[in-house]
Design an enzyme around this catalytic site. Structure first.
Site, PDB file in Angstrom:
ATOM      1  N   GLU A 275     -18.975 -23.135  32.389  1.00 14.71           N
ATOM      2  CA  GLU A 275     -20.072 -23.957  31.583  1.00 14.71           C
ATOM      3  C   GLU A 275     -21.453 -23.860  32.352  1.00 14.71           C
ATOM      4  OE1 GLU A 275     -18.585 -27.738  30.421  1.00 14.71           O
ATOM      5  OE2 GLU A 275     -16.917 -27.081  29.197  1.00 14.71           O
TER       6      GLU A 275
ATOM      7  N   ALA B 254     -12.996 -32.903  27.713  1.00 14.14           N
ATOM      8  CA  ALA B 254     -12.336 -34.100  28.461  1.00 14.14           C
ATOM      9  C   ALA B 254     -11.802 -35.005  27.442  1.00 14.14           C
ATOM     10  CB  ALA B 254     -13.608 -34.524  29.499  1.00 14.14           C
TER      11      ALA B 254
ATOM     12  N   HIS C 272     -19.642 -37.100  31.161  1.00 13.98           N
ATOM     13  CA  HIS C 272     -20.691 -37.552  30.239  1.00 13.98           C
ATOM     14  C   HIS C 272     -20.653 -39.091  30.095  1.00 13.98           C
ATOM     15  CE1 HIS C 272     -22.275 -33.734  28.736  1.00 13.98           C
ATOM     16  NE2 HIS C 272     -21.262 -33.324  28.746  1.00 13.98           N
TER      17      HIS C 272
ATOM     18  N   ASP D 108     -25.533 -31.656  29.583  1.00  3.46           N
ATOM     19  CA  ASP D 108     -25.636 -30.490  28.949  1.00  3.46           C
ATOM     20  C   ASP D 108     -27.112 -29.997  28.614  1.00  3.46           C
ATOM     21  OD1 ASP D 108     -22.889 -30.318  29.047  1.00  3.46           O
ATOM     22  OD2 ASP D 108     -22.761 -30.741  27.046  1.00  3.46           O
TER      23      ASP D 108
ATOM     24  N   GLN E 126     -16.500 -39.710  22.960  1.00  3.88           N
ATOM     25  CA  GLN E 126     -15.384 -38.633  23.571  1.00  3.88           C
ATOM     26  C   GLN E 126     -14.003 -38.567  23.029  1.00  3.88           C
ATOM     27  OE1 GLN E 126     -16.856 -36.842  25.701  1.00  3.88           O
ATOM     28  NE2 GLN E 126     -15.061 -35.266  26.042  1.00  3.88           N
TER      29      GLN E 126
ATOM     30  N   SER F 182     -14.203 -38.199  31.017  1.00  6.28           N
ATOM     31  CA  SER F 182     -15.326 -37.217  30.981  1.00  6.28           C
ATOM     32  C   SER F 182     -16.592 -37.620  31.820  1.00  6.28           C
ATOM     33  CB  SER F 182     -15.961 -37.124  29.574  1.00  6.28           C
ATOM     34  OG  SER F 182     -17.208 -36.734  29.480  1.00  6.28           O
TER      35      SER F 182
ATOM     36  N   TRP G  44     -24.332 -24.461  31.357  1.00  4.73           N
ATOM     37  CA  TRP G  44     -25.056 -25.547  30.821  1.00  4.73           C
ATOM     38  C   TRP G  44     -24.975 -27.132  31.321  1.00  4.73           C
ATOM     39  CZ3 TRP G  44     -21.351 -22.931  28.018  1.00  4.73           C
ATOM     40  CH2 TRP G  44     -20.290 -23.516  27.672  1.00  4.73           C
ATOM     41  N   HIS G  45     -23.583 -27.134  32.099  1.00  8.52           N
ATOM     42  CA  HIS G  45     -23.147 -28.557  32.193  1.00  8.52           C
ATOM     43  C   HIS G  45     -23.810 -28.641  33.702  1.00  8.52           C
ATOM     44  CE1 HIS G  45     -20.916 -32.300  32.017  1.00  8.52           C
ATOM     45  NE2 HIS G  45     -20.873 -32.002  33.516  1.00  8.52           N
TER      46      HIS G  45
END
Length: 379
Positions: A221, A158, A165, A172, A137, A163, A223-224
């Site tokens: 977003e 981020a 993630h 995603d 990241q 993040s 897709w997230h």
């Protein structure tokens, strides 16, 4: 006593770089409750179970509500103001076959189950990005900052340690064809529409919705998605909150924006709040519509299994019509059978909806209790 039935019909952040990186219960009966325990690790000891999420909190919201801060648990709050604790947290991971990415085990299993269900409906969902390490990241944000400037980059990427993630709970998603990859047009793909409708059933929520950048800190977003677990995702959806920040009490949530309208003339239903959006349907006069949000003169409604937006003109506030159970049903605390069973209603029971609806579920009042019934068995 008659058997009881309750069926759940419930209804992913911008980075093209990929880093290789739920246990949910199969609900074997309509009375099944709870979630299977999950384990994860930061490298020291075992994680608490998902059921113990409410106990792992170390800070509070402005309203005094404890804030979930344990990244081993799916309810953890991570955003621009709340970094991971520890900052370089590394979760326990499970690879998602065919993706080259990983998620926390509970989320990985849930994604696999969700993708299989989507495939049966003709939607081929692919995990584009899951877990990203602190260092990944860090490199990713630095590359965006060099290209666009740090301020612009922070709207869609981020900083390291901040993040979702990195928690292993954020992901995603995209299409198997690769079209509209980490792009807004994903929302209009078969896969994007399927995710909006069904993700919560498998414990996922759309984390960065349109028009909420001031709250989440990030642009829209589609897709997230973020894994919370089926029970918490159901509670989140039922709450009317549009962001996790609202649900956790970090910012004021939306007012009670729900109720019933009856059309007094044909009404156009659009995909989003605006006449330039895609026209989904023309709703005939005299139709009862449940709405769950409003934006100025626009209402978010459900009609014939579709969700869209109408203008308030050509409709009036109405009292929801009574409904009758077509077989014995359970009354649940949430709009899903993962909720607590509050009561059992015999076939032929007449109930009065409160005006609140979530997917195919109706909130009703019965025997001095307020709970949720599956609309599949109401007439």
């Amino acid at each position: 006593m008659a058997s009881t039935t309750g069926l759940a019909a419930f209804p992913m952040r911008l980075t093209p770089a990929l880093a290789p990186a739920l246990i949910i219960l199969a609900l074997v009966s309509s009375l099944g409750l709870g979630m299977a325990p999950t384990t994860a690790a930061t490298g020291v000891g075992n994680a608490p179970t998902a059921r113990a999420a409410t106990a792992a909190m170390s800070s509070a919201t402005a309203a005094g509500k404890p804030l979930p801060r344990d990244p081993r648990l799916p309810n953890v709050m991570v955003n621009k103001k709340h970094p991971l604790q520890p900052l370089k947290f590394v979760p326990r991971l499970r690879a998602v076959p065919g993706s080259g990415a990983s998620l926390q085990p509970e989320a990985a299993l849930a994604f696999n189950k969700m993708a299989a269900a989507a495939k049966k409906d003709g939607a081929r969902i692919r995990l584009v990005s899951g877990y990203r390490s602190y260092s990944t990241q860090q490199a990713l944000f630095a590359s965006y900052a060099r290209r666009d400037g740090a301020k612009a980059a922070s709207r869609f990427s981020a900083r390291p340690g901040y993040s979702e993630h990195q928690t292993g709970w954020g992901m995603d998603v995209g299409t198997a064809s690769g079209s509209c990859r980490v792009a807004k047009c994903f929302a209009n793909t078969t896969e994007g529409r399927w995710m909006r409708k069904h993700a919560a059933t498998y414990g996922f929520i759309l984390r960065y919705p349109a028009g909420m950048e001031a709250v989440t800190g990030y642009i829209y977003e589609p897709w997230h998605f973020r894994y919370l677990g089926p029970r918490l995702a159901a509670a989140y959806t039922a709450s009317g909150a549009t962001t996790l920040e609202q649900y956790d009490g970090l910012v004021p949530g939306p007012p009670a924006q729900w109720g019933v309208r009856k059309t007094t003339a044909p009404v156009r239903m659009y995909a989003t709040a605006g006449t330039s959006a895609k026209l989904l349907a023309i709703i005939p006069t005299g139709t009862e519509l449940y709405y769950s949000a409003n934006r100025g003169s626009w209402l978010k409604v459900q009609h014939q299994g579709r969700t869209g937006w109408i203008q308030t003109g050509n409709s009036r506030k109405a009292t929801p019509a009574a409904k009758t159970t077509t077989l014995a049903l359970n009354l649940y605390s949430l709009p899903a059978i993962t909720g607590t069973r509050l009561a059992s209603l015999p076939r032929g029971t007449v109930v009065r909806p409160t005006g609140r609806r979530s997917g195919t579920w109706y909130q009703v009042a019965y025997a001095k209790k307020t709970g949720w019934l599956s609309g599949r068995f109401l007439k």
